[in-house]
Design a protein around this motif. Structure first.
Motif, PDB file in Angstrom:
ATOM      1  N   GLN A   2      30.895  98.719 -10.565  1.00 59.76           N
ATOM      2  CA  GLN A   2      30.083  98.473  -9.676  1.00 59.76           C
ATOM      3  C   GLN A   2      30.105 100.273  -8.414  1.00 59.76           C
ATOM      4  O   GLN A   2      28.612 100.233  -8.202  1.00 59.76           O
ATOM      5  CB  GLN A   2      30.855  97.944  -8.199  1.00 59.76           C
ATOM      6  CG  GLN A   2      30.592  98.002  -7.004  1.00 59.76           C
ATOM      7  CD  GLN A   2      31.107  96.731  -6.457  1.00 59.76           C
ATOM      8  OE1 GLN A   2      32.698  96.172  -6.813  1.00 59.76           O
ATOM      9  NE2 GLN A   2      30.636  96.144  -5.496  1.00 59.76           N
ATOM     10  N   TRP A   3      30.828 101.199  -8.254  1.00 61.43           N
ATOM     11  CA  TRP A   3      30.560 102.083  -7.937  1.00 61.43           C
ATOM     12  C   TRP A   3      30.720 103.524  -8.601  1.00 61.43           C
ATOM     13  O   TRP A   3      30.127 104.384  -7.989  1.00 61.43           O
ATOM     14  CB  TRP A   3      31.726 102.570  -6.833  1.00 61.43           C
ATOM     15  CG  TRP A   3      32.332 101.148  -6.164  1.00 61.43           C
ATOM     16  CD1 TRP A   3      33.200 100.219  -6.342  1.00 61.43           C
ATOM     17  CD2 TRP A   3      31.535 101.133  -4.832  1.00 61.43           C
ATOM     18  NE1 TRP A   3      33.284  99.241  -5.238  1.00 61.43           N
ATOM     19  CE2 TRP A   3      31.968  99.620  -3.897  1.00 61.43           C
ATOM     20  CE3 TRP A   3      29.992 101.175  -4.830  1.00 61.43           C
ATOM     21  CZ2 TRP A   3      30.996  98.600  -3.628  1.00 61.43           C
ATOM     22  CZ3 TRP A   3      29.585 100.187  -3.420  1.00 61.43           C
ATOM     23  CH2 TRP A   3      30.246  99.036  -2.969  1.00 61.43           C
TER      24      TRP A   3
ATOM     25  N   THR B 196      27.653 105.491 -10.574  1.00 57.45           N
ATOM     26  CA  THR B 196      25.665 106.167 -10.363  1.00 57.45           C
ATOM     27  C   THR B 196      25.575 105.702 -11.772  1.00 57.45           C
ATOM     28  O   THR B 196      25.899 105.283 -12.377  1.00 57.45           O
ATOM     29  CB  THR B 196      25.684 107.708  -9.971  1.00 57.45           C
ATOM     30  OG1 THR B 196      26.422 108.211 -10.687  1.00 57.45           O
ATOM     31  CG2 THR B 196      26.916 108.245  -9.064  1.00 57.45           C
TER      32      THR B 196
END
Length: 123
Positions: free
Chosen positions: A45-46, A48
């Protein structure tokens, strides 16, 4: 390396040994699968886009992603087995449909969605 059929058999035995067949309804398995996909998404999810491409280079993060992929595959395999769906055949059918919907010349390099296929049979 075992086949999908062999894995499905091992998962079936695993559930039977624990008397879990009663819980392995299509609804419950689909919900469990969704939860595992959510856990996989949470691992990415977080990151790049560049980090996500290289996630397997990180031993700890890569191990977590690999474990979640294993969970997703196991639940998908179990769900398909309970429903009597041949996953390889279903995937091949989707690939054939995708080839019809997304011809390479028109859609090369494009993320746009194709219109649904028109079915030519009578209803």
């Amino acid at each position: 390396m075992e086949s999908i059929e062999e894995l499905a058999g091992r998962l079936r035995e695993f559930a039977a040994e624990r008397d879990w067949e009663q819980f392995h309804t299509p609804k419950n398995l689909a919900m469990a699968l969704s939860g595992e996909v959510g856990e996989l998404v949470a691992e990415l999810q977080w990151l790049t886009p560049e980090q996500s491409v290289r996630v397997m280079d990180d031993p700890e993060a890569g191990a977590r992603v690999r474990a979640e992929l294993g969970d997703v595959f196991a639940y998908l395999t179990r769900l398909a087995d309970v429903l009597g769906v041949d996953l390889l055949e279903a995937a091949a059918d989707k690939m054939a449909e995708g080839a019809l919907r997304y011809d390479a010349e028109t859609y090369r390099g494009s993320a746009r969605k194709a219109p649904p296929l028109r079915h030519t049979g009578t209803s």
